[in-house]
Design a protein around this motif. Structure first.
Motif, PDB file in Angstrom:
ATOM      1  N   HIS A   1     -72.331 104.342 -89.866  1.00  0.00           N
ATOM      2  CA  HIS A   1     -73.114 105.544 -89.558  1.00  0.00           C
ATOM      3  C   HIS A   1     -74.576 105.215 -89.242  1.00  0.00           C
ATOM      4  O   HIS A   1     -75.102 105.622 -88.206  1.00  0.00           O
ATOM      5  CB  HIS A   1     -73.036 106.528 -90.732  1.00  0.00           C
ATOM      6  CG  HIS A   1     -73.932 107.705 -90.593  1.00  0.00           C
ATOM      7  ND1 HIS A   1     -73.698 108.698 -89.670  1.00  0.00           N
ATOM      8  CD2 HIS A   1     -75.081 108.035 -91.236  1.00  0.00           C
ATOM      9  CE1 HIS A   1     -74.664 109.597 -89.763  1.00  0.00           C
ATOM     10  NE2 HIS A   1     -75.508 109.216 -90.712  1.00  0.00           N
ATOM     11  N   ILE A   2     -75.246 104.486 -90.102  1.00  0.00           N
ATOM     12  CA  ILE A   2     -76.679 104.214 -89.939  1.00  0.00           C
ATOM     13  C   ILE A   2     -76.960 103.310 -88.733  1.00  0.00           C
ATOM     14  O   ILE A   2     -77.851 103.627 -87.930  1.00  0.00           O
ATOM     15  CB  ILE A   2     -77.271 103.616 -91.236  1.00  0.00           C
ATOM     16  CG1 ILE A   2     -77.126 104.604 -92.399  1.00  0.00           C
ATOM     17  CG2 ILE A   2     -78.741 103.233 -91.041  1.00  0.00           C
ATOM     18  CD1 ILE A   2     -77.863 105.917 -92.209  1.00  0.00           C
ATOM     19  N   PRO A   3     -76.246 102.197 -88.533  1.00  0.00           N
ATOM     20  CA  PRO A   3     -76.539 101.378 -87.343  1.00  0.00           C
ATOM     21  C   PRO A   3     -76.294 102.127 -86.024  1.00  0.00           C
ATOM     22  O   PRO A   3     -77.088 102.003 -85.087  1.00  0.00           O
ATOM     23  CB  PRO A   3     -75.590 100.186 -87.468  1.00  0.00           C
ATOM     24  CG  PRO A   3     -75.243 100.115 -88.900  1.00  0.00           C
ATOM     25  CD  PRO A   3     -75.285 101.512 -89.411  1.00  0.00           C
TER      26      PRO A   3
ATOM     27  N   LYS B   1     -70.291 111.493 -90.589  1.00  0.00           N
ATOM     28  CA  LYS B   1     -71.234 110.856 -91.513  1.00  0.00           C
ATOM     29  C   LYS B   1     -70.562 109.962 -92.551  1.00  0.00           C
ATOM     30  O   LYS B   1     -71.227 109.177 -93.204  1.00  0.00           O
ATOM     31  CB  LYS B   1     -72.063 111.926 -92.218  1.00  0.00           C
ATOM     32  CG  LYS B   1     -73.012 112.624 -91.294  1.00  0.00           C
ATOM     33  CD  LYS B   1     -73.874 113.597 -92.039  1.00  0.00           C
ATOM     34  CE  LYS B   1     -74.818 114.276 -91.065  1.00  0.00           C
ATOM     35  NZ  LYS B   1     -75.706 115.210 -91.710  1.00  0.00           N
TER      36      LYS B   1
ATOM     37  N   VAL C   1     -72.028 110.384 -83.871  1.00  0.00           N
ATOM     38  CA  VAL C   1     -72.486 109.791 -85.133  1.00  0.00           C
ATOM     39  C   VAL C   1     -72.805 110.877 -86.158  1.00  0.00           C
ATOM     40  O   VAL C   1     -72.439 110.775 -87.334  1.00  0.00           O
ATOM     41  CB  VAL C   1     -73.720 108.891 -84.884  1.00  0.00           C
ATOM     42  CG1 VAL C   1     -74.405 108.520 -86.173  1.00  0.00           C
ATOM     43  CG2 VAL C   1     -73.310 107.640 -84.137  1.00  0.00           C
TER      44      VAL C   1
ATOM     45  N   LEU D   1     -76.504 105.346 -85.615  1.00  0.00           N
ATOM     46  CA  LEU D   1     -77.554 106.348 -85.505  1.00  0.00           C
ATOM     47  C   LEU D   1     -78.822 105.732 -84.926  1.00  0.00           C
ATOM     48  O   LEU D   1     -79.455 106.304 -84.033  1.00  0.00           O
ATOM     49  CB  LEU D   1     -77.837 106.963 -86.879  1.00  0.00           C
ATOM     50  CG  LEU D   1     -78.893 108.055 -86.946  1.00  0.00           C
ATOM     51  CD1 LEU D   1     -78.427 109.287 -86.166  1.00  0.00           C
ATOM     52  CD2 LEU D   1     -79.187 108.416 -88.386  1.00  0.00           C
ATOM     53  N   ILE D   2     -79.175 104.551 -85.402  1.00  0.00           N
ATOM     54  CA  ILE D   2     -80.356 103.852 -84.895  1.00  0.00           C
ATOM     55  C   ILE D   2     -80.176 103.494 -83.420  1.00  0.00           C
ATOM     56  O   ILE D   2     -81.087 103.694 -82.599  1.00  0.00           O
ATOM     57  CB  ILE D   2     -80.648 102.600 -85.750  1.00  0.00           C
ATOM     58  CG1 ILE D   2     -81.078 103.026 -87.156  1.00  0.00           C
ATOM     59  CG2 ILE D   2     -81.709 101.722 -85.107  1.00  0.00           C
ATOM     60  CD1 ILE D   2     -81.138 101.897 -88.153  1.00  0.00           C
TER      61      ILE D   2
END
Length: 78
Positions: free
Chosen positions: A44-46, A39, A35, A48-49
């Motif tokens: 990317h954000i989901p 970028k 991940v 990463l979480i």
């Protein structure tokens, strides 16, 4: 005279937890690396979480598994 023996059922439960922990210990950081090196992707954000949650879950299950294994060996039976 009562002898202290390892409770094999609790030990098996602890070893299963440690097996899941082992899988999560490799999955979480691998996913985190993927991940962070991509970028510009749309998810990317989901991802990463999710990868951070997997890493935290690996730490939690590691402590829980070790605690279960130690309970199977050292806890007094009623």
């Amino acid at each position: 005279m009562e002898t202290d023996k390892t409770d094999k059922d609790i030990l098996a439960k602890g070893l299963k937890t440690m097996g899941v922990t082992l899988v999560l210990m490799f999955t979480g950081p691998t996913l985190l690396y993927i991940v962070l090196s991509n970028k510009d992707k749309p998810f990317h954000i989901p991802l990463l979480i999710i990868s951070i949650i997997i890493c935290g879950l690996a730490v939690y299950l590691g402590f829980k598994g070790i605690n279960t294994i130690l309970d199977s060996m050292f806890k007094k039976k009623p």
